[in-house]
Design an enzyme around this catalytic site. Structure first.
Site: not given
Length: 268
Positions: A38-39, A151, A164
């Site tokens: 992750d960042i 999703s 999205y």
């Protein structure tokens, strides 16, 4: 038929919080070697510091939209565990985008984060899995598994989630295409499309929007919001040898939400 992932090495992106973190914890609890990516280095470091002593958990922090970061992530995984068997592409972002008032930058940002990051990571890791096969002569089992987090927005028409929804729909099609391309290499590619999961961000939203919970539950046949563990278990199934003949599938984990599919119902 084995549903165990013990001893396998998994890279899980987007693992500093939310669903990605829940999957990472679940995999570690099931005995997998886990590389969190992750960042957010602070959150990753805290997670590794709090892990059980017996857990094989490492982390790599960086911007996964950068190709060099991806290459370094794979190198760090190989240094720590010598191989990679599972990739979970969980690095994702959701931003509101009105179809009649949405900048190109917003749509491109979502496509880059939700589609291209998963695509590039899958390419990189698949090449490594194929290279590992040189040491497995005579083994006709799977070489690896890739699971993308998608999703139900990919199949729903929500007026405020254009970017999205488009990025998730593209990710679903990428999943199918890569499944066919990588099948001869014995690498399976699947996705989990989920609806409402009780993550930290959703808990915050429920506090702010008083009717949000009832709206979600009323539009979910099972009448509740999923626990992160339930999504993690679906990802585990797609990652394990027991799902060895499952590829190119978009497994829906939404409590039946998409069976009703009213246009304006909240997706998360």
């Amino acid at each position: 038929m084995s549903f165990s992932i013990a001893g396998k090495t998994a890279i899980i992106t987007g693992a500093a919080n939310g669903v990605g973190l829940a999957i990472a914890r679940h995999f570690a609890n099931k005995g997998a070697n886990v590389m969190l990516a992750d960042i957010d280095e602070e959150r990753l470091s805290q997670e590794c510091d709090n892990a059980d002593e017996d857990s094989q958990i490492r982390y790599y922090a960086g911007d996964l939209r950068e190709k060099l970061t991806m290459a370094n992530l794979l190198s760090a995984t190989l240094d720590a565990f010598d191989r990679v068997d599972i990739l979970v592409n969980g690095s994702r972002q959701m931003l509101p985008s009105d179809p009649l008032d949405c900048s190109d930058d917003t749509v491109m940002q979502l496509l880059n984060q939700n589609l291209m990051t998963a695509y590039r990571m899958s390419q990189l890791v698949a090449r490594r899995m194929i290279k590992q096969a040189e040491k497995q002569d005579g083994d006709d089992g799977q070489l690896g598994a890739i699971v993308n987090l998608s999703s139900i927005a990919a199949r729903r028409t929500h007026p405020d989630l254009l970017g999205y929804s488009v990025s998730c729909a593209a990710l679903d099609q990428m999943t199918r295409s890569m499944a066919v391309a990588l099948a001869p290499e014995r690498i399976r590619v699947n996705a989990v499309a989920f609806g409402s999961v009780m993550s930290a961000s959703l808990k915050d939203s429920l506090k702010t929007h008083k009717t949000y919970r009832s709206d979600i539950e009323d539009h979910t046949p099972l009448g509740r919001i999923a626990a992160p563990r339930e999504l993690a278990e679906a990802v585990q199934f797609l990652s394990c040898d027991g799902a060895g003949f499952v590829t190119g599938q978009i497994i829906t984990v939404d409590g039946g939400r998409t069976l009703l599919d009213p246009v304006a119902a909240p997706a998360h």
